[in-house]
Design an enzyme around this catalytic site. Structure first.
Site, PDB file in Angstrom:
ATOM      1  N   ASP A 100       0.980  -1.239  -0.187  1.00 24.72           N
ATOM      2  CA  ASP A 100      -0.049   0.038  -0.052  1.00 24.72           C
ATOM      3  C   ASP A 100       0.768   1.304   0.108  1.00 24.72           C
ATOM      4  O   ASP A 100       2.166   1.257   0.748  1.00 24.72           O
ATOM      5  CB  ASP A 100      -0.926   0.021   1.240  1.00 24.72           C
ATOM      6  N   ASP A 195      -3.251   4.583  -2.361  1.00 26.05           N
ATOM      7  CA  ASP A 195      -4.303   5.030  -1.559  1.00 26.05           C
ATOM      8  C   ASP A 195      -4.745   6.608  -2.019  1.00 26.05           C
ATOM      9  O   ASP A 195      -4.147   7.194  -2.238  1.00 26.05           O
ATOM     10  CB  ASP A 195      -3.897   5.228  -0.128  1.00 26.05           C
ATOM     11  N   GLU A 237      -6.365   3.781  -5.992  1.00 32.07           N
ATOM     12  CA  GLU A 237      -7.688   3.795  -5.380  1.00 32.07           C
ATOM     13  C   GLU A 237      -8.184   5.241  -5.681  1.00 32.07           C
ATOM     14  O   GLU A 237      -7.631   6.208  -5.331  1.00 32.07           O
ATOM     15  CB  GLU A 237      -7.538   3.631  -3.908  1.00 32.07           C
ATOM     16  N   HIS A 311     -11.322  -3.525   3.059  1.00 31.01           N
ATOM     17  CA  HIS A 311     -11.358  -3.204   4.507  1.00 31.01           C
ATOM     18  C   HIS A 311     -11.906  -1.728   4.846  1.00 31.01           C
ATOM     19  O   HIS A 311     -12.095  -1.709   5.959  1.00 31.01           O
ATOM     20  CB  HIS A 311      -9.762  -3.179   4.783  1.00 31.01           C
ATOM     21  N   ASP A 312     -12.503  -1.225   3.913  1.00 31.02           N
ATOM     22  CA  ASP A 312     -13.366  -0.164   3.951  1.00 31.02           C
ATOM     23  C   ASP A 312     -14.904  -0.232   3.989  1.00 31.02           C
ATOM     24  O   ASP A 312     -15.562   0.586   4.172  1.00 31.02           O
ATOM     25  CB  ASP A 312     -12.874   1.057   3.188  1.00 31.02           C
TER      26      ASP A 312
HETATM   27  C1  NOJ Z   1      -8.617   4.774   1.954  1.00 32.25           C
HETATM   28  C2  NOJ Z   1      -8.026   3.548   3.069  1.00 32.25           C
HETATM   29  O1  NOJ Z   1      -8.510   2.590   2.247  1.00 32.25           O
HETATM   30  C3  NOJ Z   1      -8.921   3.890   4.149  1.00 32.25           C
HETATM   31  O2  NOJ Z   1      -8.887   2.789   4.973  1.00 32.25           O
HETATM   32  C4  NOJ Z   1      -8.374   5.114   4.895  1.00 32.25           C
HETATM   33  O3  NOJ Z   1      -8.785   5.459   6.103  1.00 32.25           O
HETATM   34  C5  NOJ Z   1      -8.120   6.033   3.867  1.00 32.25           C
HETATM   35  N1  NOJ Z   1      -7.952   5.941   2.586  1.00 32.25           N
HETATM   36  C6  NOJ Z   1      -7.099   7.288   4.360  1.00 32.25           C
HETATM   37  O4  NOJ Z   1      -6.029   6.821   4.123  1.00 32.25           O
END
Ligand code: NOJ
Length: 535
Positions: A100, A195, A237, A311-312
């Site tokens: 990441d 990210d 992302e 994970h989000d």
């Molecule tokens: C996206 C990540 O996937 C998430 O887990 C994070 O909280 C935010 N970006 C900030 O880095």
């Protein structure tokens, strides 16, 4: 011109959330050696690439997405030798590994931020400082500006206040980031997941954030400084950009990124414009329209990452699937997404049918976003029960509970009480019984991923939706050269009509084993199947 296909276009990627995958030293926290011990399991699923969520030095306010030192490993996960060992062992198994890369912001504990706070000349412009705040909100709720006593100015943060945004307009900062990225690449990793990379081109004063005016400029510079000419993969992302823009940025004529996570299909169970906590039921037709748009837009132009969970996001099984037919829905959702064009991403536990959780007590949640939104909504006067209803559905902790390896205490994740409670269904849903049972979700995934690799149509074929207006099933054709395949996915708890009569076909995979379609004009609840059309 057609897009050239490279290894990563045909690869299957498996996302590991290190905190929750496997604990090797029994402190209740997953770690790098835990991951190394499970490489054979991952390989056996048919995975080509592992993506590691952050393991860098971090105060863990946002579980590692708040990095305080890019060059160090967080001791809770192990050390640099453990990581080198993981890289070596992953490669020895014929898989690749990507890390990441969180470069929109750092932790407020990063030495750059500490120096910036002190107005140190060399670092004062590493972050975004203003004398007055504007009315911009952070993505986790509350203002995006926090006052700093030391510097007597406000700093900007699109996430938590402990995650100050870097000032990408500063060339010195950019060069320092590029140097760090190249150091990581020289360790032998195979690429990055970037990210919220759509945020780096922002114009804070003009309130343009995702897809900002400088995005292409900085992505191009990053590409030239770090990625050009290397046999690696990059996946950006990009939650805030349009499907068109995501396709453009992954088009090989402007090779900014190899593929995109775009999120058009993700928020369809939210009331538009009201944020992720305002719930609505999924409208299947809207989901079909969205994927149709995605598949048409990327075809021969860009490259899309195929995902439903991470994970989000709450695990997709009970988000878009059925509690009454969990096994059938897990297989159906996999068929629906991985039957399309793009690179499949599996989030740990999806392949064994793991589900979300619903803790009664808010104190059992660990996620910063969840805790923050709870406090904000309570202060605004919302009722505890109503907030908890949204949290049960949407909290990021839904997907972060420890991996369920077997039926032993704590699901075989650790012998110590884990940092986040194990889902109590671990005795019935775990990797061990999935592996033992031929009809399990795990074996279905394995077969499906193998099928994708055996038939070029899944990589190259075009996408044609069937009965767009049908609210009960999501079905589509994939066609390549003279081969045609039909993917059928029912989203209904009832038997539904389906017209098979006009075609000859062979069933390649299905989540119901014993269906004789010859005289049949219906599909069973949550049916999934891929049919090869013709003799
Ligand atoms: C996206 C990540 O996937 C998430 O887990 C994070 O909280 C935010 N970006 C900030 O880095």
């Amino acid at each position: 011109m057609e897009k050239k296909i490279k290894w990563f276009n045909q690869a299957v990627v498996y996302q590991i959330y290190p905190l929750s995958f496997k604990d090797s030293n029994d402190d209740g926290i997953g770690d790098i050696n835990g991951i190394t011990s499970k490489l054979s399991y991952i390989k056996s699923l048919g995975v080509d690439v592992i993506w590691l969520s952050p393991v860098y030095q971090s105060p863990m306010k946002d579980n590692g997405y708040d990095i305080s030192d890019y060059k160090k490993i967080n001791p809770i996960f192990g050390n640099m030798n453990d990581l080198k060992n993981l890289i070596k062992n992953t490669h020895a198994k014929g898989m690749k590994i990507i890390m990441d890369l969180v470069i929109n912001h750092t932790s407020d504990q990063h030495s750059w931020f500490k120096k910036s706070q002190q107005n140190d000349l060399a670092y004062r412009d590493y972050y975004i400082w203003r004398d007055e705040p504007t009315d911009v909100s952070s993505i986790f709720g509350g203002s995006a500006w926090t006052y700093c006593e030391k510097r007597k100015q406000y700093y900007f943060h699109l996430f938590a206040k402990e995650q100050p945004d870097l000032n990408w307009h500063n060339p010195k900062l950019r060069n320092e980031l590029y140097q760090m990225i190249n150091e990581w690449l020289s360790l032998g990793i195979d690429g990055f997941r970037l990210d919220v990379i759509d945020l780096i081109g922002k114009d804070v004063d003009d309130k343009k954030f995702a897809n900002g005016p400088y995005l292409k400029k900085y992505l191009k510079e990053l590409y030239t400084a770090c990625f050009a000419g290397k046999d690696i993969m990059t996946v950006g992302e990009m939650p805030g950009i349009s499907i068109e823009r995501a396709s453009e940025l992954t088009n090989e004529h402007e090779p900014y990124l190899n593929m995109a996570f775009q999120f058009s299909h993700i928020s369809l169970d939210e009331i538009k414009g009201q944020g992720k906590w305002a719930l609505k039921d999924l409208d299947l037709i809207e989901l079909k329209q969205t994927f149709n748009h995605v598949q048409q837009t990327f075809y021969k132009k860009g490259w899309n990452a195929l995902f439903l969970s991470n994970h989000d996001q709450p695990r997709v099984l009970f988000r878009y699937g059925s509690k009454k037919y969990p096994q059938a829905s897990a297989k159906m959702l996999a068929t629906m997404i991985y039957g399309m064009q793009g690179t499949p991403f599996i989030y740990q536990g999806e392949e064994i049918g793991m589900t979300g959780i619903a803790f009664k007590d808010i104190n059992n949640y660990q996620d910063i976003e969840t805790k923050q939104i709870y406090d904000i909504l309570i202060k605004k006067g919302f009722k505890h029960q109503d907030i908890m209803r949204s949290i049960h559905k949407k909290s990021r902790d839904n997907s972060r509970t420890p991996f369920q390896w077997d039926e032993s205490t704590y699901g075989g994740f650790s012998r110590h009480k884990p940092w986040l409670q194990v889902n109590e269904n671990y005795k019935s849903i775990n990797a061990k019984n999935n592996i033992e049972n031929e009809n399990s979700v795990f074996h279905y995934y394995k077969k499906l991923l193998k099928l994708r690799k055996e038939h070029d149509v899944f990589t190259y074929g075009d996408f044609q939706i069937l009965e767009l207006d049908n609210p009960n099933h999501f079905s589509y054709y994939r066609t390549f050269e003279d081969e045609k395949y039909l993917v059928i996915c029912s989203f209904s708890e009832k038997e539904q009509p389906f017209n098979f009569s006009h075609q000859k076909f062979r069933v390649l995979i299905s989540n119901y084993n014993d269906i004789d379609f010859e005289y049949r004009q219906t599909i069973p609840p949550y049916y999934a199947g891929i049919l090869k059309i013709g003799d």
